[in-house]
Write a protein that holds these residues in place. Structure first.
Motif, PDB file in Angstrom:
ATOM      1  N   ARG A 132       0.924  -1.020  -0.171  1.00  0.00           N
ATOM      2  CA  ARG A 132      -0.188  -0.227  -0.058  1.00  0.00           C
ATOM      3  C   ARG A 132       1.548   1.273   0.205  1.00  0.00           C
ATOM      4  NH1 ARG A 132      -4.907  -0.716   4.362  1.00  0.00           N
ATOM      5  NH2 ARG A 132      -5.936  -2.955   3.005  1.00  0.00           N
ATOM      6  N   ASP A 134       0.940   5.131   0.379  1.00  0.00           N
ATOM      7  CA  ASP A 134       0.284   6.581   0.397  1.00  0.00           C
ATOM      8  C   ASP A 134       1.208   8.472  -0.016  1.00  0.00           C
ATOM      9  OD1 ASP A 134      -2.174   5.026   1.416  1.00  0.00           O
ATOM     10  OD2 ASP A 134      -1.859   5.715   3.744  1.00  0.00           O
ATOM     11  N   ILE A 148       3.902   7.629   2.540  1.00  0.00           N
ATOM     12  CA  ILE A 148       3.929   5.890   3.885  1.00  0.00           C
ATOM     13  C   ILE A 148       3.639   4.769   3.237  1.00  0.00           C
ATOM     14  CG2 ILE A 148       3.037   5.444   5.739  1.00  0.00           C
ATOM     15  CD1 ILE A 148       2.530   8.222   6.782  1.00  0.00           C
ATOM     16  N   GLN A 150       3.048   0.719   2.434  1.00  0.00           N
ATOM     17  CA  GLN A 150       3.413  -0.771   3.902  1.00  0.00           C
ATOM     18  C   GLN A 150       3.687  -1.856   2.916  1.00  0.00           C
ATOM     19  OE1 GLN A 150      -0.601  -2.703   5.542  1.00  0.00           O
ATOM     20  NE2 GLN A 150      -0.294  -0.556   5.748  1.00  0.00           N
ATOM     21  N   ALA A 500       4.953  -0.346   7.579  1.00  0.00           N
ATOM     22  CA  ALA A 500       5.299   0.709   7.151  1.00  0.00           C
ATOM     23  C   ALA A 500       6.430   1.590   6.858  1.00  0.00           C
ATOM     24  CB  ALA A 500       4.007   1.352   7.912  1.00  0.00           C
TER      25      ALA A 500
ATOM     26  N   GLY B 453       6.827  -1.728  14.036  1.00  0.00           N
ATOM     27  CA  GLY B 453       5.993  -1.484  12.411  1.00  0.00           C
ATOM     28  C   GLY B 453       5.592  -1.015  12.141  1.00  0.00           C
ATOM     29  N   ARG B 454       6.361   0.438  12.205  1.00  0.00           N
ATOM     30  CA  ARG B 454       6.688   1.433  11.251  1.00  0.00           C
ATOM     31  C   ARG B 454       8.618   2.118  11.630  1.00  0.00           C
ATOM     32  NH1 ARG B 454       4.465   7.257  11.644  1.00  0.00           N
ATOM     33  NH2 ARG B 454       4.068   7.259  14.283  1.00  0.00           N
ATOM     34  N   ALA B 469      -1.381   3.199   4.092  1.00  0.00           N
ATOM     35  CA  ALA B 469      -0.371   2.720   4.220  1.00  0.00           C
ATOM     36  C   ALA B 469       0.430   2.596   5.667  1.00  0.00           C
ATOM     37  CB  ALA B 469       0.268   3.042   3.107  1.00  0.00           C
ATOM     38  N   MET B 470      -0.889   3.006   6.741  1.00  0.00           N
ATOM     39  CA  MET B 470      -0.033   3.406   8.415  1.00  0.00           C
ATOM     40  C   MET B 470      -0.211   1.824   8.315  1.00  0.00           C
ATOM     41  SD  MET B 470       1.130   4.746  10.726  1.00  0.00           S
ATOM     42  CE  MET B 470       1.084   6.121   9.465  1.00  0.00           C
ATOM     43  N   VAL B 471       0.999   1.985   9.463  1.00  0.00           N
ATOM     44  CA  VAL B 471       1.001   0.288  10.486  1.00  0.00           C
ATOM     45  C   VAL B 471       1.025   0.727  12.186  1.00  0.00           C
ATOM     46  CG1 VAL B 471       2.105  -1.464  11.432  1.00  0.00           C
ATOM     47  CG2 VAL B 471       1.356  -1.089   8.421  1.00  0.00           C
TER      48      VAL B 471
END
Lengths: 537, 537
Positions: A132, A134, A148, A150, A500, B453-454, B469-471
């Motif tokens: 993904r 963005d 961002i 993912q 991400a 996670g990010r 797309a955020m985690v």
């Protein structure tokens, strides 16, 4: 002339893709027909050997997950080719260890290699990465939006506990191992004690394929265990990041308990127990009750009933159609000669749990097959109970692993609905329905969805297709985690997690996430799926 | 003239989308500036009221999940509209209860309504259903292939425990509730005791939106709890099928333990603790050490440091660049006036955990801000320790919730790498790098992926975009389940599970799976993604 170890088991485990003789007490598999212990003996793993397999898996993880999807696909394809090349040796050994018929085992080798090739194809399809993007919006007010992106990455080393009933397709080189390797997770298998030789041959194929395709040595190990302590140690090892298991409810719950007690908990995918209810709706019974009865008996007794998806429960409304079904099913069950079960332990457990079910209040026996084999022969059995009793007695939902089924006779749709509402989670629910049953089937369908991983019409639950759409899973106690499947390409998701990347420079981004989409992945850009590269910023 | 209850809290819970006065002991939120208890009082839920909320949720579940994606999108949009309409009342009450500045809270209302609208858009995008179709192959030999179709369905009623630090965006109507409702799961919220009035106003918006859009009454309830027993009872209720939580590690682990002890285990998504390491690489420090120091202090002290993503750890290699950073950061921290924290309990805990961290061997204080507010004022603090100590002392990774950060000074990249290797799981890892740092950053990136996670470059972790797309998640102890996110559209997947349909007649298939694809969903047909209808069979 002795056959090479690729075709003839030697008593070895595999640690770091190399044959190793364990230093624990010797374990042997048994010919279930004769009860005789089979050569060779397998010295079991010590605690130190568990540690070494896990340490090598942890060392291999960064290198293995850095391989390309194409690289891992070539590895899986090579395992498949080696299994096919060694098919006859696998079939002979598995036949000796399990008493399953050779044609069935020949088919199972094909299922296993086909499953590996399907995961190889899935790796090449460019969807599983879940990308993904963005893109940045520097012009956004009051604050600009960062870029961002993912993707999914593998969890880490996975412990796999294979099943007794599919010595190939759900064992060492089975679906759990295939999906974990596809995801980029090294695998440590605990070999099933009932088929140690088959496990060794399959493990050698994986080890050889790893060497042939340049995979890191720790990518695969297989341990032999004497008792449950070695398996528990494997699950508790901090380097293990997920567990896949197929077997009994007791075994699955024990593994889940060990995992839950870890300082750092991990996902446990245990496929445990299911009685696979079959609903026989009135019009279908009226139209072809006798035919359904005979077909049911065929599904019940297939492979001595030793399938996770064996139809252990029938639900129907009383009437002439059900009488015809019952009569035909009872005749076929009574005529069944039985078959040798996988182990004497399984045969004993089958007899004991079947007797316990038959002894519940209100349960009567409709038919019992003969037992023409030896001590490990399991005879087919058809029991019955009325709907009121079934709803009141949760013990009637206990899994009897083997060719025993319980017919629940309901007086009307209200009682049938109550029986469905009382059901525990299942791998499958089957519905036999004619067109005039469709209104009733449509009303019941939402209840079935809430209680099963797969709903099938006008067939039998045995036979689990390996494809993209299959779900072999379901609500507890069918599994410990209903969000997944152990068969089909979706199984890869069990071993992945999302990460991400925010404003990471193009030069440092993983190829999965780069603007130019060099691997032609399916990606959601601002939510919209497609494979186009991003426009030059 | 009294404001209507939609704009003025009354002391009510919501059960079955209707205001209800609890029958337990009264609870009140407190003005953290004065310590004064705020009116109105909230009589807490009794066990019977927990049962009723769960029973209504279970009753609502079949009807709610049968609503169309468009129907649920309209429900979420309506909640968003009502929150926006009632924004001023929400901001005033939240300001009284949390002492967070009005502009921040005004922004948070917008974030919350925007998040609801994003999930509404995601419902309409036709991707989340995860449809896969493997069409029948009647001609296949030796056995024909059945028609198998897969989609995702909701898990069932979800319990949501909101966070203290985002009284809107991570609380009653926040991301957990939005994603669970989007998935088709009824929600029972345990209101956060620190902002009961804000929680009531948000809950009334959800209840009113449910009524306006014709949703079943049990789709939403909110309970007030006095102590932990009511929350534990909610998690243990057999009708609850998943739990989402944002808060402390102690709270998250307690909930996970209750869930694991259930006869039927359920997923727990607890977002718990993270110290959000920031790597300052040498060239970036050399180029702009002082600027980074000042910017860091801004991120550290934002909102009194009360963010899950607050930068509580800095990692860097000693040198003039780091000296410039340290000097600027220390100056800015010393000049910070502090800010009132969310509750006196949080302020006390902040002071205590900060003192404990400062008292660890080898830790020294570089700077400390003033505390110009009252008893609940938290002062900023910058501590430091050397890399060797950091690697040896896991206590140095304890989360101090608030504006305290620990700078780890490493002698070289080897020590920096060792410090990274010692890290627990994190929500975020930040890297500040100049182009000449990219080789080093590239080497470290795989380690960062395994621990967070990010991953973000050249920014600050506070500020979590709500997008596709955020985690917002990560390995334990950042969360109890690294396979998910609590922010962004992927969060919907936490509350879904796959179901397969085999040979189900077209007339009975859910619309998601029909040949004609009436909802224009993205589907994988024999693995190939697309939105085309199936060719007429």
């Amino acid at each position: 002339m002795t056959a090479p170890p690729t075709h003839h088991p030697t008593g070895s485990m595999i640690i770091g893709a190399k044959p190793v003789t364990g230093t624990g007490d010797e374990v042997r598999s048994t010919d279930p027909r004769s009860g005789a212990a089979l050569a060779p003996g397998y010295p079991a793993a010590s605690a130190e050997e568990v540690d070494r397999a896990c340490a090598l898996a942890a060392v291999a993880f960064p290198a293995f997950r850095a391989t390309t999807a194409e690289g891992r696909a070539a590895f899986l394809d090579r395992i498949a080719d080696l299994l096919d090349e060694r098919r006859d040796a696998l079939v002979e050994r598995a036949h000796a260890e399990t008493a399953l018929p050779r044609p069935r085992l020949t088919g199972e080798v094909g299922r296993t290699s086909g499953q590996l090739r399907l995961f190889a194809a899935e790796l090449r399809a460019g969807v599983w990465q879940g990308v993904r993007i963005d893109p940045a919006r520097p012009e956004r007010t009051p604050l600009p939006r960062a870029d961002i992106r993912q993707r999914r990455i593998p969890l880490g080393p996975v412990a796999v506990f294979g099943a007794s009933n599919f010595p190939l397709a759900f064992s060492t080189a089975g679906g759990d191992t295939a999906s974990a390797l596809a995801a980029g997770c090294p695998v440590v298998v605990k070999a099933h004690q009932a088929h140690l030789g088959t496990a060794e041959l399959a493990a050698r194929a994986i080890a050889d394929a790893a060497a042939d395709t340049g995979m890191p040595e720790g990518v695969f190990s297989q341990l032999v265990a004497n008792g449950t302590a070695i398996g528990a140690r494997l699950v508790a090892d901090p380097r293990i990041r997920a567990v896949a298991f197929t077997g009994s409810r007791r075994g699955g719950l024990a593994i889940a308990a060990v995992a839950a007690a870890r300082p750092v908990p991990i996902p446990v995918y245990a496929e445990m127990s299911s009685i696979n209810p079959v609903l026989l709706l009135p019009a279908a019974l009226d139209a072809r009750g006798a035919g359904l009865g005979a077909a049911f008996a065929g599904s019940l007794t297939l492979g001595a009933g030793q399938f996770c998806t064996n139809p252990g429960l029938l639900l129907a409304i009383e009437g002439p159609g059900l009488d015809a079904f019952t009569s035909a099913a009872a005749t076929a069950v009574a005529a069944d000669p039985g078959a040798t079960m996988l182990t004497t332990g399984i045969a004993d457990h089958y007899a004991g749990t079947g007797d316990a079910l038959a002894a519940r209040p209100g349960v009567t026996e409709l038919a019992r097959g003969t037992r023409e084999g030896g001590a490990a022969c399991g005879g087919a059995r058809l029991l019955t109970v009325d709907g009121t009793r079934f709803v009141a007695d949760p013990w009637l939902q206990a899994e009897v692993f083997g060719a025993t089924s319980l017919l629940v006779r309901c007086t009307d749709t209200t009682e049938l609905t109550a029986a469905l509402a009382a059901l525990e989670g299942q791998l499958t629910v089957t519905v036999h329905a004619d067109e005039t049953d469709h209104d009733l089937a449509g009303e019941l369908l939402p209840m079935l969805e809430e209680r099963a991983g797969r709903i099938l019409f006008d067939g039998w639950p045995t036979g689990v297709e390996v494809g993209h759409a299959m779900v072999h899973g379901g609500p507890f106690p069918a599994t410990t985690d209903p969000r997944s499947t152990s068969v089909g390409t979706l199984a890869i998701e069990r071993f992945l997690r999302p990460v991400a990347y925010q404003d990471v420079p193009q030069a440092l981004l993983p190829a999965d996430l780069r603007d130019d989409n060099p691997q032609n992945l399916l990606r959601r850009v601002d939510g919209e799926p497609g494979r186009d590269p991003l426009p030059a910023g």
